[in-house]
Structure formats: structure tokens, C-alpha cells
Design an enzyme around this catalytic site. Structure first.
Site, PDB file in Angstrom:
ATOM      1  N   PRO A   2       0.441   4.500  -9.158  1.00  0.00           N
ATOM      2  CA  PRO A   2      -1.465   4.753  -8.752  1.00  0.00           C
ATOM      3  C   PRO A   2      -1.601   4.456  -7.768  1.00  0.00           C
ATOM      4  CG  PRO A   2      -0.510   2.962 -11.072  1.00  0.00           C
ATOM      5  CD  PRO A   2       0.485   3.726 -10.541  1.00  0.00           C
ATOM      6  N   GLU A   3      -2.670   5.008  -6.969  1.00  0.00           N
ATOM      7  CA  GLU A   3      -2.356   3.794  -5.531  1.00  0.00           C
ATOM      8  C   GLU A   3      -4.525   4.163  -5.837  1.00  0.00           C
ATOM      9  OE1 GLU A   3      -0.959   3.381  -3.609  1.00  0.00           O
ATOM     10  OE2 GLU A   3       0.894   3.629  -4.437  1.00  0.00           O
ATOM     11  N   HIS A  94       4.266   1.610 -26.831  1.00  0.00           N
ATOM     12  CA  HIS A  94       3.954   0.927 -25.736  1.00  0.00           C
ATOM     13  C   HIS A  94       2.494   0.601 -25.394  1.00  0.00           C
ATOM     14  CE1 HIS A  94       8.525   2.263 -24.804  1.00  0.00           C
ATOM     15  NE2 HIS A  94       8.101   3.240 -24.889  1.00  0.00           N
ATOM     16  N   ARG A 156       1.190  -5.822  15.631  1.00  0.00           N
ATOM     17  CA  ARG A 156       1.968  -5.822  14.651  1.00  0.00           C
ATOM     18  C   ARG A 156       3.559  -5.244  15.065  1.00  0.00           C
ATOM     19  NH1 ARG A 156       0.815  -8.523  10.932  1.00  0.00           N
ATOM     20  NH2 ARG A 156       2.589  -7.929   9.454  1.00  0.00           N
TER      21      ARG A 156
END
Ligand SMILES: [Zn+2]
Length: 277
Positions: A2-3, A94, A156
């Protein structure tokens, strides 16, 4: 995995079911996921009113009346199954944690691989939690402007794609959304982050916001199935322009170019060599 859009979708479903309700019962079915459950989880949550929900990166925060927040991360495979108490005669496999309210709303955390986590943090100090304190900006917040993104990238020494996946700079984008945002912004994924111009950063900020908003509107990924249990898929995968489309014609340039795939930092990058400079 999942994002951000999927976690946002789960959080909104959880909020609809639980906000304003009082937690009647907490069931903890094993001692740990990735880390141990807090020993006082039950005692801290039972009897409490659920005040509000918040998402930070891929963490869901449920704030309750005694000043505590339950923090939840779905890990690689975690799902939050929402339903009514007493409806499921056989709990799913689960299912490691179950929350039930006085109005019979039920949330079960199912996580076969147990990379997820649950913790408690004082609501006033959420930002200082060890897993939240070092996180970068939220891509859908007002802070996420072109100039700010430009200034972040100036620090960066990595390719732009790698920098956009760095959670210390900007959170929750994930591989799919970064590939899509770079494609729509016409920026080549191997460019040095420092080479991004202000104009490009403006485009990138606009498209990142647009893509995440579209993904949330289309229900994120199939996680939505588990929330609604109706078998319908989230629609975002159909809106991918490059992700997972290696060898297919580029949807922009229509000059015979196809989507290419390379590996960066161990992850696939999809792009058009003609459109992205
Ligand atoms: Zn192209």
C-alpha cells in the site's frame, strides 16, 4: 504494498466507521507484528471515544479521548477489514487485532507477513514518535510547492527519481507515483536532482499533487476490496501511463517510441526516452 493513496483510502473508511464512536472491546491475538503490540493497548483504548483520524506518510493515527493516539502501519501485506460485530462467524486467518465499538462497528487488522505495526503515542507528541520525527513533507500539503521542491532537490547528489523516493525529503510517493509524475513532467529519471530547474520543479509539484489526488479519487489499489468486501478494484492501475507498460507505445509522443524500463536503486523505472529530457 500500500502506498499513500491506498493508506488514505483505508484511513477514510476507518474514519467513517469509527469516528465519534466509543471503543467497547479490543482483542489482541498475538504478542507482536513487526514489533510487539503495546502491553497496555487494550487498557488504553477500551471505553475511549474515537475523536478523529489523521494520516502521516503511510501511518494511520486514531486519536481517542484520553489523549492517546493509536498508530497503525499496514506494512507490506496488511489490510484493515471493516464490518459489523457478530457478522463474521469465522474470523479471517492472520487477524491479529480487532477493535469493536459500542455500535457494533468492527475493524480487524489482517497481516499475514506481519511487517505492519501498531503503537500508542500521546496525541500531542505524535510528531516526535521515532518513526514520524524524521519524515519529510506531505506531498498533498500546502508546503509542497514548486519552489520548496526545488530547494529540496538542490541538496541531493542522487538521480531525481531516487530523491523523490527518499522519505526524509517527501513522504509516501512510492515507485509507481514517482514514475508517473516524472513522465507527465517530461523529466528523465536519471537526471541529477540538482539539475532540476525551478520551472521543472513547478511542473513536478503540480503533477505529483494531481496524480495522488486522482489515485485517491479512484479508490487507490485493490485494498479497497478488503475495506468494502464487494470485489470491486480500485481504478488507479488503469490510469498508469508508463508504470508496468514496458514496450507499449508512449501515450504522449506517438512517434513510434515505446515505454522503456531500467533499474535504479534496485527498482524498476518506466519512462519514455523521447518525451523525458
Ligand atoms: Zn514519449
Amino acid at each position: 504494498m500500500p502506498e499513500l493513496p491506498e493508506v488514505e483510502t483505508v484511513m477514510r473508511g476507518f474514519r467513517t466507521a469509527f469516528e465519534g464512536q466509543r471503543i467497547r472491546h479490543v482483542t489482541v491475538n498475538r504478542p507482536d507484528l513487526r514489533w510487539p503490540f503495546p502491553l497496555d493497548l487494550r487498557e488504553r483504548l477500551e471505553g475511549q471515544e474515537v475523536l478523529s483520524f489523521h494520516r502521516r506518510a503511510k501511518y494511520i493515527l486514531m486519536r481517542v479521548g484520553n489523549g492517546m493516539s493509536m498508530m497503525l502501519h499496514l506494512g507490506m501485506s496488511g489490510r484493515l477489514l471493516l464490518g459489523q460485530s457478530g457478522m463474521n462467524t469465522t474470523p479471517p486467518r492472520h487477524e491479529h487485532l480487532v477493535l469493536e465499538t459500542e455500535n457494533e462497528a468492527r475493524a480487524g487488522l489482517v497481516d499475514p507477513r506481519r511487517f505492519g505495526m501498531v503503537d500508542l503515542v500521546p496525541t500531542d507528541h505524535e510528531d516526535t514518535h521515532r518513526l514520524l520525527s524524521g519524515l519529510g513533507i506531505e506531498p498533498l500539503s500546502d508546503k509542497m510547492t514548486g519552489p520548496y521542491l526545488h530547494s529540496l532537490m538542490q541538496s541531493r547528489r542522487t538521480p531525481i527519481k531516487t530523491a523523490l523516493l527518499d522519505q526524509r525529503l517527501i513522504v509516501g510517493l512510492g515507485n509507481i507515483y514517482v514514475c508517473e509524475a516524472l513522465f507527465r513532467s517530461h523529466i528523465h529519471p536519471t537526471r541529477a536532482a540538482t539539475s532540476i530547474t525551478l520551472q521543472e520543479a513547478n511542473r513536478l509539484a503540480t503533477f505529483i499533487r494531481a496524480i495522488l489526488t486522482e489515485a485517491i479519487a479512484s479508490g487507490g489499489s485493490s485494498l479497497r476490496d478488503y475495506v468494502q468486501a464487494d470485489g470491486t478494484k480500485g481504478g488507479f492501475q488503469d490510469l498508469h501511463l508508463v508504470y508496468g507498460r514496458e514496450g507499449e507505445p508512449c501515450s504522449y509522443c506517438a512517434t513510434g517510441y515505446t515505454v522503456s524500463r531500467i533499474t535504479q536503486s534496485g527498482r524498476s523505472t518506466f519512462y519514455c526516452a523521447n518525451c523525458q529530457k
